[in-house]
Motif scaffolding. Structure first.
Motif, mmCIF file in Angstrom:
data_model
loop_
_atom_site.group_PDB
_atom_site.id
_atom_site.type_symbol
_atom_site.label_atom_id
_atom_site.label_comp_id
_atom_site.label_asym_id
_atom_site.label_seq_id
_atom_site.Cartn_x
_atom_site.Cartn_y
_atom_site.Cartn_z
ATOM 1 N N GLU A 173 0.832 -1.198 0.000
ATOM 2 C CA GLU A 173 0.000 0.000 0.000
ATOM 3 C C GLU A 173 0.879 1.265 0.000
ATOM 4 O O GLU A 173 0.620 2.213 -0.720
ATOM 5 C CB GLU A 173 -0.891 -0.011 1.255
ATOM 6 N N LEU A 230 3.671 1.657 -1.280
ATOM 7 C CA LEU A 230 4.367 1.856 -2.550
ATOM 8 C C LEU A 230 3.441 2.409 -3.618
ATOM 9 O O LEU A 230 3.878 2.880 -4.642
ATOM 10 C CB LEU A 230 4.925 0.523 -3.047
ATOM 11 N N ARG A 231 2.185 2.280 -3.365
ATOM 12 C CA ARG A 231 1.234 2.604 -4.434
ATOM 13 C C ARG A 231 1.017 4.098 -4.561
ATOM 14 O O ARG A 231 0.922 4.823 -3.585
ATOM 15 C CB ARG A 231 -0.110 1.930 -4.165
ATOM 16 N N ILE A 232 0.933 4.494 -5.764
ATOM 17 C CA ILE A 232 0.580 5.889 -6.023
ATOM 18 C C ILE A 232 -0.774 5.853 -6.704
ATOM 19 O O ILE A 232 -0.910 5.299 -7.789
ATOM 20 C CB ILE A 232 1.612 6.571 -6.944
ATOM 21 N N THR A 233 -1.751 6.369 -6.053
ATOM 22 C CA THR A 233 -3.070 6.311 -6.682
ATOM 23 C C THR A 233 -3.618 7.699 -6.926
ATOM 24 O O THR A 233 -3.159 8.672 -6.368
ATOM 25 C CB THR A 233 -4.073 5.515 -5.835
#
Lengths: 278, 696, 355
Positions: free
Chosen positions: B691, B693-696
């Motif tokens: 989570e 690491l995620r770019i949303t």
């Protein structure tokens, strides 16, 4: 052809490769490297197309383009060392010659601004043909969201790990997974098909591009179809043994289709209609 | 484009084929449509028989070892060296310190010349060839029983037969064109009985498939004969008039009632009885066997048991009725006929017989040795012990084909002088002091004798490649250099000499073989049409002899340490040590690596996965192969094809030999199979999410 | 275009001799064992005019079993950036005339033309085809295995031939079907005369009698329909496959099969890239990188062969991928062949209908 026609056109030889120069080799994983090749004459190719790449004395293999054709100057191939020819390619060095003919195949019909969301599913080296699409969306953006679901064997086997950040900053939701994790791994573990809940995609309006091992392609397509994605928007590129790339040698013949000339990109609809996958 | 009629260089079927030659180059192969053996078909090897001829790996020029490395030499230099060295060894250590391996891949003429070279020029009887490893038990066993060791019937009789009893032969894969005729017989209503522990393709067509334990053939056959005697199915007339020694044989037969046999072989007593009845009740019964019978320490006994069975039922000496050993190599029959064996001249005339010896001495004008020479295995042992100093190996590859390869390798190393004459660099050539490039089957004239005794003409399609020369030319040249002048104008002149000295080849001349599809020996004179089936009215030796035999278990049964029984064999895409077929694109692609067949039950028990890599170990060594799980192989046994040098099955095999025939027991040895990679610990998926690491 | 002449039999060898001045003459000849093979004609009288079908088909003159494609000198396996490179195209440019071809084989060449000279033209085939001139004979000598009659690919052709000759006893009825053929005949018109009414009548007579000689009458449309309607299950194909020896003979002997593989050979004088016949009946034919075998089971391959010829060919070209030459029936050691399989399928379909 009637033997008659008097005019003797010196037919060109579709099997004759042209020489290219290896400009750069980047080792991606233990057995995968990325080769950047330039040729004397400009190259025009689209994502999903492939070239017949050869090393004289070892033979020819079909390898899909791993780069976006932008300035016609080079093409990149992501090659996994798997047999005689790919082994020979791996033994080459920067500055050596690699012989090419192509591009062949239909390629992905990717609109720069796709309607709806885009889902990219890759397994292992299957990321290579999808890389140009990813690069395209990372550069130009898209109307909907773009998600990449990428499964590898282990953390060391993630090809293009170095580019993941670039893709993410280009607005692509990259979800990585491995079959076998280790303690350094911070992504998920398991099959790509276990991670559907993570993809923020409106399946009924999305388009999917899939590439990977056959068994993965099959289950991904089946799942997506069940989620309500229209079959003609579930798109994959198939791998096959090929000797000619131009629909003559017969090796890639599957159902009534030649993967080399009618494909390698097919929709789930076509795959079902012509039973291209067993 | 020209077409050249010739004979297939692979197996003993001896299929007729045409080589298509375009501008000095062989462009293709096609089967002969009217040929009595293959009738328009070929197996995959035959269809691709032309390809290896022009392979770049071909030996191109003579080579001499200097400072441990082979260097290019001229023919004169190489042959002079061979002549000098061999003469030197002969003078310093005596003629019997030289051993010769002739070749079942070479023509009759070449084998004859090799035999002449060994006996007349070198003065020794140390000549043998790979028949020792496949059918020496046939030659010995049938010579004792009938007086001649060869297939008694012809291949084109098979479709007319009513009962086919196939024991120890994977016919459709190893002799595909004989398999073709067998299928045809079955289509026409013949009963097919197959005795083979493995479920081979031919077994799929069998009405009765007997899966006896490896190495229990004698017991099985004795059981069948016991039933035949007890149920009164014996051809009394035949036994009385044409055989001898039945009483002594019957004595020992009593020890094998079907229920005892069931205990030894694992075959139901009921099935033994069924086979006995079916086989004996029909006159047109053909018995076939191959290496499953011969390659045991009881090889000769197995063959004798087969011979006893056909005599007991009188199924011999008639068309469609006889005993048919299926020979392996394309010219193994011919090489035996030509006397490339330590104890006989051409046509199985014994060297110990002084009258025969005198005949040859007069023809060759040399004194000839009378004592039998060394066999293949004995040569290796002798070299290992340092008694054999020099060897000349023509067209054989003992470093892949002989059992217990580590021992053979050491023996080759200890030789003072080794000459290898071949078309491709072989494993054996790596130890050679001189390597001589020979011509392939497409580049020379000569004759091959197939398994049904058909002598057929081999025709030159293209000139020898590079600097290679036909084997007979090389030998003739060498003999001249060693002081025995040879000046044959062609292979046909050698054949004339063979005809002169060999009663069974008396009427066989090249000009008679030009038209049609060859002649089957015995062909005693120039007008004789050849003999399609043997032992009509009278056995070659007069009366057929019943030889009492007893069951002896295999030399190395599985035990606790080596719990599995390994049996070796061939597969349809490859041939022997693979020198030719592994240089043929399609064949090598089909089966590029060695594998081990294992029953699913064994695989489950050992926790081995299909297609995983495993290590197979016997008392003599170990190899790594890919596991292939299949119910074709019975529980407790495993099978490995022996073609692959990367994983040579013969590193494992047992060098124990039949005491008489000296054939090694390739078909049974004890092994252990282990996974190559220890099963990895299943690593737990991490709990950490990506989570962050995620770019949303 | 249709141009017709009559050639007296006495003039045949003169005419062939003239043709041979410009081209290599290939014809059906008997070899050692009395087998019929197409090869270069040395003595014209040795041509066998009434012969059984040859094995192999004349396909090899247009698509040889082993064909060198390129030779490449001055290159090593690991090739540095410099060094002289010379790649030569080894296209065969021999001009040939093949005499005595059967109608079925001419039909097969038509199928090959359609396949090899489509959008992407195979240069090797094209060059050979351009230089090859076929003279076919109306077949009056069918083998027991022949079944071209039911496929319209023989015993005589309405069109598609270069030159078709009908044996009228003492003379040949000659039809030229291509401009070059017309030119060839016209260039030597002193041998030919215009046909009269009686010649047409005799030709018709021969057509009728040649048809009557066929033992096998097989129509492939029925089996195709049966396959399409799903009546032919996998167990049927398994039964067919059980007899397969994996020899590849069906594909090697088939005049329509064109699958090939490519190999590179490093000879002392340079690297040669060559193509050779291959067959979809081998499991390694479709082996993918990494060793996966998509068609490992023999039954999958048998099905592929038959589906290609019976289902996919008609779908893409409108014609069956079989010309009824019967060679697979001769070559298959397991007696699996198109005629037998078609008959079996028909039997299967009939049985289902009854049930």
């Amino acid at each position: 052809m009637r033997t008659a026609s008097g005019k003797r056109t010196k037919a060109e030889n579709i099997y004759l490769p042209v020489s290219g120069r290896i400009e750069e080799i980047r080792k991606k994983t233990e057995d995968v490297s990325l080769f950047r090749v330039s040729t004397a004459s400009p190259l025009r190719y689209t994502p999903g197309q492939f070239f017949m790449v050869s090393v004289w004395g070892a033979g020819e293999v079909p390898i899909s383009t791993a780069s976006l054709c932008e300035d016609d100057l080079f093409v990149e191939f992501c090659v996994r060392k798997a047999g005689t020819v790919t082994g020979a390619i791996h033994s080459l060095q920067e500055g050596d010659r690699l012989w090419l003919r192509g591009p062949y195949g239909n390629g992905f019909a990717v609109g720069r601004r796709a309607n709806g969301d885009v889902l990219l599913v890759a397994g292992g080296i299957g990321i290579a043909p999808l890389r140009p699409i990813i690069q395209m969306f990372a550069k130009d953006g898209s109307a909907g969201s773009v998600t990449l679901l990428y499964g590898s064997k282990g953390p060391q086997d993630v090809v293009f790990m170095d580019e993941v950040q670039v893709w993410r900053s280009g607005g692509i939701d990259v979800i990585l997974t491995v079959d076998r994790a280790n303690c350094d791994w911070r992504g998920s573990a398991g099959l790509v098909t276990d991670l559907w809940h993570r993809a923020r995609v409106d399946f009924s309006r999305a388009t999917a591009y899939i590439c990977g091992p056959e068994i993965m392609i099959k289950s991904v397509m089946r799942d997506l179809s069940l989620f309500g994605m229209p079959d003609e928007r579930i798109i994959t590129t198939l791998e096959a043994h090929m000797k000619c790339g131009v629909g003559k040698c017969g090796h890639c013949y599957s159902g009534p289709k030649y993967i080399c000339t009618d494909g390698p990109v097919f929709s789930y609809k076509e795959i079902k209609e012509y039973s291209l996958l067993g | 484009m020209n077409t050249i009629q010739t004979v297939c260089p692979y197996c003993g079927c001896g299929c007729g084929l045409y080589l298509h030659v375009e501008a000095g180059r062989i462009e293709g192969t096609s089967p002969s449509k009217l040929h009595p053996v293959n009738g328009g078909s070929l197996c995959v090897k035959g269809w691709n028989a032309h390809e290896f001829v022009s392979h770049p790996d071909r030996l191109k020029f003579p080579m001499i070892r200097e400072d441990g490395r082979l260097r290019r030499a001229s023919w004169d230099e190489a042959l002079d060296l061979v002549a000098r060295k061999l003469s030197g060894i002969k003078t310093s250590y005596g003629p019997d310190s030289i051993g010769i391996l002739s070749s079942a891949k070479c023509t009759n003429e070449e084998n004859y010349l090799m035999m002449k070279f060994t006996r007349a020029v070198l003065g020794t009887n140390n000549i043998d060839h790979c028949a020792r490893l496949c059918h020496s038990s046939t030659v010995g066993g049938l010579a004792a029983a009938f007086g001649s060791g060869a297939m008694t019937n012809s291949i084109n009789e098979i479709p007319e037969a009513k009962v086919l009893f196939v024991i120890g032969s994977n016919t459709t894969e190893q002799h595909p064109m004989i398999g073709k005729h067998m299928l045809e017989a079955v289509d026409r209503g013949a009963v097919l009985i197959v005795a083979d522990p493995r479920r081979t393709q031919i077994a799929e067509f069998a009405h009765i498939h007997i899966r006896h334990k490896c190495g229990t053939d004698v017991a099985l056959l004795m059981g069948i004969m016991n039933v035949i005697v007890n149920e009164g199915l014996v051809d009394v007339d035949f036994v009385r008039r044409r055989t001898e020694n039945f009483d002594a044989f019957e004595e020992i037969l009593r020890r094998f009632p079907p229920d005892v046999v069931e205990g030894i072989t694992g075959v139901k007593a009921h099935d033994v009885r069924r086979v006995a009845r079916i086989y004996s009740m029909e006159k047109r019964s053909m018995l076939f066997y191959a290496m499953g019978i011969t390659q045991h320490i009881t090889g000769i006994d197995n063959v004798r048991a087969c011979a006893d069975l056909v005599m007991l039922t009188g199924h011999i000496g008639l068309p469609m009725s006889g005993l048919n050993p299926l020979r392996g190599q394309n010219n193994v029959q011919g090489a035996c006929d030509m006397g490339a064996l330590p104890n006989v001249f051409t046509g199985y005339q014994p060297v110990s017989d002084s009258k025969t010896r005198t005949k040859f001495e007069r023809a060759w004008r040399r004194k000839l040795p009378g004592g039998p020479g060394l066999t293949v295995m004995e040569m290796t042992d002798s070299a290992y012990e340092g008694r054999l100093k020099g060897m000349y190996i023509m067209g054989e590859n003992p470093l892949l084909s002989d059992p217990d390869l580590s021992h053979v390798r050491e023996a080759m190393k200890r030789l003072e002088f080794l000459v290898v004459q071949d078309i491709f660099p072989t494993e054996t050539a790596e130890y050679a002091d001189v390597v001589l490039p020979a011509s392939s089957f497409a580049e020379k004239d000569g004759t091959f004798t197939n398994t049904e005794r058909r002598v057929q003409l081999l025709r030159k399609a293209i000139p020898p490649v590079y600097e290679s020369r036909p084997d007979w030319e090389i030998l003739g040249d060498l003999m001249t250099r060693m002081g025995y002048r040879m000046n044959y104008r062609g292979a046909y002149e050698i054949m004339e000499e063979i005809a002169l000295l060999t009663p069974s080849y008396g009427g066989i001349h090249h000009h008679r073989l030009q038209e049609g599809f060859g002649l089957q020996w015995p062909c005693p004179d120039g007008n004789h049409p050849g003999t399609p089936y043997l032992h009509r009215r009278k056995f070659a030796r007069g009366l057929g002899t019943f030889i009492p035999i007893d069951f002896v278990p295999p030399d190395e049964p599985p035990d606790r340490e080596f719990p599995l029984l390994l049996t070796t064999g061939r597969i349809s895409f490859h041939y022997h040590t693979g020198t030719m077929c592994r240089r043929t694109m399609v064949l090598d692609r089909e089966e590029p690596e060695c594998y081990l067949e294992m029953n699913p039950l064994d695989a489950d028990r050992l926790g081995l996965k299909h297609r995983s890599m495993v290590k197979v170990t016997s008392r003599r060594g170990s190899i790594k192969v890919r596991l292939y799980v299949t119910p074709r192989i019975p529980e407790g046994s495993v099978f490995i094809p022996f073609h692959f040098k990367e994983a040579a099955a013969n590193i494992l095999t047992n060098p124990a030999v039949d005491p008489n025939a000296k054939i090694p027991e390739y078909k049974v040895c004890a092994v252990r199979v282990e996974p190559l990679h220890a099963p990895r610990e299943v690593e737990k998926p991490p709990v950490v999410d990506l989570e962050d690491l995620r770019i949303t | 275009m249709k141009s017709e002449w009559v050639l007296s039999k006495d003039h045949l060898s003169y005419w062939l001799r003239q043709l041979r001045n410009e081209r290599e003459l290939i014809g059906p000849l008997r070899d050692g064992g009395k087998d019929i093979l197409f090869r270069t004609v040395d003595m014209l009288h040795e041509i066998v005019l009434e012969c059984p079908s040859s094995l192999p088909s004349p396909k090899g003159f247009l698509f040889p079993q082993y064909e060198a494609m390129f030779s490449c000198r001055g290159l090593s396996l690991s090739d540095g950036s410099d060094g002289k490179r010379e790649i030569s195209d080894l296209r065969d440019r021999t001009r040939r005339v093949i005499f005595g071809v059967r109608s079925c084989d001419v039909s097969a060449v038509r199928l090959l033309d359609a396949f090899c000279l489509g959008k992407l033209r195979d240069p090797y085939y094209e060059e050979r085809r351009r230089n090859t001139f076929l003279i076919s004979l109306v077949c009056n000598n069918p083998d027991p295995t022949c079944f071209c009659l039911g496929l319209g690919t023989g015993p005589y052709l309405e069109e598609g031939f270069d030159i078709q000759m009908t044996d009228l006893g003492d003379r040949y009825f000659v039809q030229a079907g291509s401009p070059e053929a017309v030119r060839t005949v016209r260039a030597m018109n002193f041998f030919f005369r215009k046909p009269r009414k009686v010649d047409y009548e005799d030709q018709y007579e021969v057509f009728l009698s040649s048809k009557a000689r066929f033992r096998k009458r097989i129509n492939l449309e029925g089996p195709r329909q049966a396959i399409l309607s799903g009546k032919v299950g996998d167990d049927f194909w398994q039964e067919v496959t059980d007899r397969c020896f994996e020899c590849g003979g069906c594909s090697y002997s088939c005049p329509v099969c064109t699958c090939f593989t490519v190999t590179d050979r490093i000879n002392p004088e340079g690297i040669e890239r060559a193509r050779l016949w291959d067959s979809c009946m081998f499991k390694g034919f479709t082996r993918m990188a990494g060793g996966v075998l998509p068609n490992e089971k023999r039954v999958q391959r048998t099905k592929r062969w038959y589906y290609h010829k019976l289902v996919h060919y008609p779908r893409t070209t409108g014609k069956f991928g079989c010309v009824g030459c019967g060679r697979c029936a001769v070559a298959c050691p397991g007696k699996i062949d198109m005629a037998r399989t078609a008959t079996k399928i028909k039997g299967l379909a009939l049985k289902e209908e009854v049930e």
